[in-house]
Design a protein around this motif. Structure first.
Motif, PDB file in Angstrom:
ATOM      1  N   MET A 184      11.767  14.170  -3.812  1.00 59.56           N
ATOM      2  CA  MET A 184      10.518  13.708  -3.196  1.00 59.56           C
ATOM      3  C   MET A 184      10.476  12.177  -3.108  1.00 59.56           C
ATOM      4  SD  MET A 184       6.630  14.042  -4.587  1.00 59.56           S
ATOM      5  CE  MET A 184       7.016  12.700  -5.694  1.00 59.56           C
ATOM      6  N   THR A 185      10.925  11.497  -4.174  1.00 60.87           N
ATOM      7  CA  THR A 185      10.916  10.033  -4.172  1.00 60.87           C
ATOM      8  C   THR A 185      11.874   9.478  -3.122  1.00 60.87           C
ATOM      9  OG1 THR A 185      10.386  10.037  -6.534  1.00 60.87           O
ATOM     10  CG2 THR A 185      11.280   7.994  -5.596  1.00 60.87           C
ATOM     11  N   ARG A 186      13.064  10.093  -3.033  1.00 59.60           N
ATOM     12  CA  ARG A 186      14.048   9.613  -2.052  1.00 59.60           C
ATOM     13  C   ARG A 186      13.518   9.741  -0.636  1.00 59.60           C
ATOM     14  NH1 ARG A 186      18.630  11.943   0.473  1.00 59.60           N
ATOM     15  NH2 ARG A 186      18.240  13.913  -0.597  1.00 59.60           N
ATOM     16  N   TYR A 187      12.972  10.888  -0.300  1.00 60.70           N
ATOM     17  CA  TYR A 187      12.449  11.077   1.058  1.00 60.70           C
ATOM     18  C   TYR A 187      11.198  10.222   1.306  1.00 60.70           C
ATOM     19  CZ  TYR A 187      15.684  14.914   1.910  1.00 60.70           C
ATOM     20  OH  TYR A 187      16.812  15.656   2.090  1.00 60.70           O
ATOM     21  N   SER A 188      10.413  10.026   0.265  1.00 62.19           N
ATOM     22  CA  SER A 188       9.214   9.188   0.429  1.00 62.19           C
ATOM     23  C   SER A 188       9.603   7.736   0.716  1.00 62.19           C
ATOM     24  CB  SER A 188       8.350   9.269  -0.827  1.00 62.19           C
ATOM     25  OG  SER A 188       7.876  10.579  -1.040  1.00 62.19           O
ATOM     26  N   VAL A 189      10.616   7.221   0.013  1.00 62.86           N
ATOM     27  CA  VAL A 189      11.056   5.838   0.237  1.00 62.86           C
ATOM     28  C   VAL A 189      11.643   5.686   1.638  1.00 62.86           C
ATOM     29  CG1 VAL A 189      12.706   4.081  -0.496  1.00 62.86           C
ATOM     30  CG2 VAL A 189      11.387   5.345  -2.204  1.00 62.86           C
ATOM     31  N   ILE A 190      12.443   6.679   2.065  1.00 63.34           N
ATOM     32  CA  ILE A 190      13.013   6.615   3.418  1.00 63.34           C
ATOM     33  C   ILE A 190      11.897   6.621   4.457  1.00 63.34           C
ATOM     34  CG2 ILE A 190      14.413   7.853   5.108  1.00 63.34           C
ATOM     35  CD1 ILE A 190      16.169   8.822   2.798  1.00 63.34           C
ATOM     36  N   ALA A 191      10.924   7.508   4.258  1.00 63.17           N
ATOM     37  CA  ALA A 191       9.798   7.567   5.205  1.00 63.17           C
ATOM     38  C   ALA A 191       9.003   6.261   5.171  1.00 63.17           C
ATOM     39  CB  ALA A 191       8.898   8.746   4.867  1.00 63.17           C
ATOM     40  N   LEU A 192       8.842   5.670   3.965  1.00 62.58           N
ATOM     41  CA  LEU A 192       8.102   4.416   3.848  1.00 62.58           C
ATOM     42  C   LEU A 192       8.820   3.297   4.611  1.00 62.58           C
ATOM     43  CD1 LEU A 192       5.845   2.698   2.605  1.00 62.58           C
ATOM     44  CD2 LEU A 192       7.309   2.388   0.591  1.00 62.58           C
ATOM     45  N   VAL A 193      10.134   3.232   4.499  1.00 58.27           N
ATOM     46  CA  VAL A 193      10.883   2.183   5.200  1.00 58.27           C
ATOM     47  C   VAL A 193      10.785   2.358   6.713  1.00 58.27           C
ATOM     48  CG1 VAL A 193      13.193   1.239   5.607  1.00 58.27           C
ATOM     49  CG2 VAL A 193      12.464   1.791   3.276  1.00 58.27           C
ATOM     50  N   ILE A 194      10.963   3.603   7.184  1.00 56.34           N
ATOM     51  CA  ILE A 194      10.911   3.844   8.637  1.00 56.34           C
ATOM     52  C   ILE A 194       9.520   3.530   9.195  1.00 56.34           C
ATOM     53  CG2 ILE A 194      11.101   5.597  10.429  1.00 56.34           C
ATOM     54  CD1 ILE A 194      13.232   6.980   8.712  1.00 56.34           C
TER      55      ILE A 194
ATOM     56  N   ALA B 104       0.830  -1.209   0.000  1.00 54.38           N
ATOM     57  CA  ALA B 104       0.000   0.000   0.000  1.00 54.38           C
ATOM     58  C   ALA B 104       0.861   1.255   0.000  1.00 54.38           C
ATOM     59  CB  ALA B 104      -0.937  -0.013   1.210  1.00 54.38           C
ATOM     60  N   GLY B 105       1.955   1.243   0.765  1.00 53.25           N
ATOM     61  CA  GLY B 105       2.835   2.400   0.797  1.00 53.25           C
ATOM     62  C   GLY B 105       3.511   2.650  -0.541  1.00 53.25           C
ATOM     63  N   SER B 106       3.938   1.574  -1.202  1.00 51.47           N
ATOM     64  CA  SER B 106       4.565   1.734  -2.516  1.00 51.47           C
ATOM     65  C   SER B 106       3.576   2.289  -3.526  1.00 51.47           C
ATOM     66  CB  SER B 106       5.099   0.375  -3.002  1.00 51.47           C
ATOM     67  OG  SER B 106       6.054  -0.133  -2.092  1.00 51.47           O
ATOM     68  N   LEU B 107       2.342   1.814  -3.472  1.00 45.06           N
ATOM     69  CA  LEU B 107       1.320   2.356  -4.373  1.00 45.06           C
ATOM     70  C   LEU B 107       1.062   3.829  -4.087  1.00 45.06           C
ATOM     71  CD1 LEU B 107      -0.791   1.838  -6.580  1.00 45.06           C
ATOM     72  CD2 LEU B 107      -2.386   1.145  -4.778  1.00 45.06           C
ATOM     73  N   LEU B 108       1.056   4.184  -2.792  1.00 48.84           N
ATOM     74  CA  LEU B 108       0.853   5.586  -2.429  1.00 48.84           C
ATOM     75  C   LEU B 108       1.999   6.455  -2.931  1.00 48.84           C
ATOM     76  CD1 LEU B 108      -0.851   7.673  -0.906  1.00 48.84           C
ATOM     77  CD2 LEU B 108       0.450   7.093   1.166  1.00 48.84           C
ATOM     78  N   VAL B 109       3.246   5.967  -2.813  1.00 45.63           N
ATOM     79  CA  VAL B 109       4.395   6.734  -3.314  1.00 45.63           C
ATOM     80  C   VAL B 109       4.303   6.918  -4.819  1.00 45.63           C
ATOM     81  CG1 VAL B 109       6.905   6.650  -3.632  1.00 45.63           C
ATOM     82  CG2 VAL B 109       5.904   6.084  -1.417  1.00 45.63           C
ATOM     83  N   LEU B 110       3.878   5.841  -5.526  1.00 42.50           N
ATOM     84  CA  LEU B 110       3.749   5.947  -6.982  1.00 42.50           C
ATOM     85  C   LEU B 110       2.675   6.947  -7.382  1.00 42.50           C
ATOM     86  CD1 LEU B 110       4.452   4.926  -9.808  1.00 42.50           C
ATOM     87  CD2 LEU B 110       2.771   3.086  -9.474  1.00 42.50           C
ATOM     88  N   LEU B 111       1.514   6.876  -6.707  1.00 41.97           N
ATOM     89  CA  LEU B 111       0.449   7.838  -7.012  1.00 41.97           C
ATOM     90  C   LEU B 111       0.887   9.262  -6.692  1.00 41.97           C
ATOM     91  CD1 LEU B 111      -2.712   5.916  -5.716  1.00 41.97           C
ATOM     92  CD2 LEU B 111      -2.008   6.294  -8.098  1.00 41.97           C
ATOM     93  N   ASN B 112       1.590   9.432  -5.569  1.00 42.02           N
ATOM     94  CA  ASN B 112       2.075  10.764  -5.204  1.00 42.02           C
ATOM     95  C   ASN B 112       3.050  11.289  -6.258  1.00 42.02           C
ATOM     96  OD1 ASN B 112       2.317  13.022  -3.504  1.00 42.02           O
ATOM     97  ND2 ASN B 112       4.176  12.173  -2.580  1.00 42.02           N
ATOM     98  N   TYR B 113       3.890  10.387  -6.771  1.00 39.08           N
ATOM     99  CA  TYR B 113       4.844  10.781  -7.817  1.00 39.08           C
ATOM    100  C   TYR B 113       4.111  11.248  -9.062  1.00 39.08           C
ATOM    101  CZ  TYR B 113       8.772  10.367 -11.073  1.00 39.08           C
ATOM    102  OH  TYR B 113       9.729  10.625 -12.016  1.00 39.08           O
TER     103      TYR B 113
END
Length: 429
Positions: free
Chosen positions: A122-132, A76-85
């Protein structure tokens, strides 16, 4: 009593499923079942496949639920990051960029570079936030799964602790009226029915046995009076002695049923008992019968402290020795051992006798069941000896193993839980 050395290859002389007999002069070596040869499998799984199967087989339900929570969150988080992108890229692309005196081509290049820079950051910070946040979600999922499964753990603990002697316990699960509560209530209802059934069976056996004792005692008295009459004929005395022997066998049967009903209950007495002392006492009581039977008795009695009912434990050993005495051969032998066997207090009775097939072993523990040959026709016992042994073993949380002996006979080993040894040692301090 000293233990002598044994041949290291002794245990390998018996065929699979049999125990090699004790050699002359050796009493201290426990009889162990010969290991059966390993049969190679048709097709061994590969290292990767086998490792995956072992991992999935050994993983707990809580861990599986946590993995499912984690995978769903990351999906779900990966899909959210993709949609946000996609959304941010569309918004930035629709912005109007102006620069004084700028060439349109150069302006478009600056716009593209700016959008790519913003999207990359934005993608870099989103992935870091998603992992944390994902790791925090996995930890929270593990905690929530544990809380959700705690009622199942309680049900499992009680189910493992229950036996036919402790069916009075109930789960009595509280909380919301959900599926787990329904499972616990159903389990409690089943325990209630089982408790009534077992209790009714035990009371019936005990009451019937008590009621049958009185007429048998009257019959014995009348027969003894008739046999004591000096004017009784020889035929009458012969019939009287036969009836007296039959009556005595029925009395032994009733006594066995009463003891079986008692041993099927939960232990009321728990004291420290040394199985070596119990075995010595039993052998002393049966010394006359052992001498009359012309059997060779070997003993190696070492300390084996357990916690239990002394009366039941004495009956256990007595039944094992009497079984070895009754079902033996001329000039046979009996070996009695006690001590620590594979880290647990244990007692072992080995005897020569008729050959018994391995598939008949389990039937020996059923009431009124005997093996083939002389055991079927024998009137020397009521057929309850090993049934009582099994009931006493279960009451003490122990285990009993019976193996055919090479050349005939049995090897019976009763092992008590290792915690019995530790509890007894603590009580002795």
């Amino acid at each position: 009593m000293t233990a002598q050395g044994s041949d290291p290859d002794l245990d390998h002389t018996a065929s699979p499923g049999e125990v090699a007999p004790t050699p002359p002069g050796d009493t201290g070596t426990w009889r162990r079942l010969s290991a059966e040869p390993a049969t190679p499998s048709a097709k061994a799984p590969g290292p990767v496949t086998g490792g995956v199967h072992r991992f999935t087989d050994n993983i707990s339900l809580r861990a599986r639920l946590t993995l499912i929570y984690g995978m769903l969150f990351f999906a779900a988080g990966s899909l959210l990051v993709l949609l946000n992108y996609i959304i941010v890229a569309g918004l930035l692309d629709n912005l109007n960029f102006t620069m004084p005196n700028a060439d349109p081509v150069e302006l478009q290049l600056h716009k593209t570079a700016f959008i790519e820079s913003v999207l990359a950051e934005m993608t870099r910070y989103s992935v870091i936030a998603l992992v944390i946040v994902g790791l925090l979600a996995v930890g929270l999922g593990y905690f929530v799964a544990g809380r959700a499964l705690s009622p199942l753990h309680k049900i499992t603990r009680i189910a493992r602790r229950l036996s036919e002697r402790s069916l009075h316990e109930r789960i009595a699960l509280g909380g919301p009226d959900d599926e787990i509560r329904e499972l616990a209530d159903t389990f409690d209802g089943m325990l209630e029915r089982l408790d009534r059934a077992f209790d009714g069976q035990r009371r019936f056996v005990a009451n019937a046995s008590h009621e049958l004792r009185t007429p048998l005692a009257i019959n014995r008295t009348l027969l003894e009076v008739a046999l004591s009459d000096p004017e009784a004929s020889a035929d009458l005395k012969t019939v009287g002695r036969t009836l007296l022997e039959t009556n005595s066998r029925h009395e032994r049967l009733i006594d066995g049923l009463l003891f079986l009903a008692k041993s099927d209950r939960e232990l009321d007495v728990r004291t420290q008992v040394d199985m070596a002392e119990v075995a010595e006492s039993v052998l002393s009581q049966l010394s006359d019968e052992l001498e009359k039977a012309d059997l060779t008795l070997r003993t190696d009695l070492r300390g084996a402290a357990v916690i239990g009912d002394p009366v039941l434990l004495e009956r256990l050993v007595a039944n094992l020795v009497e079984n070895a005495l009754r079902y033996n051969v001329a000039a046979g032998e009996i070996t009695v051992r006690s001590g620590i066997y594979e880290g647990s207090p244990a007692i072992q009775v080995e005897n020569s006798g008729p050959v018994i097939a391995g598939y008949e072993i389990e039937g020996l523990f059923e009431p009124f069941r005997r093996a083939s040959g002389d055991r079927v026709k024998s009137g020397r016992s009521a057929g309850l000896g090993l049934s009582i042994v099994r009931s006493v073993v279960r009451a003490h949380g122990a285990s009993v193993s019976v193996w055919p002996r090479q050349g005939g006979g049995l090897v019976v080993t009763v092992r008590f839980p290792a915690e019995h040894r530790d509890t007894a040692a603590s009580a002795g301090r």
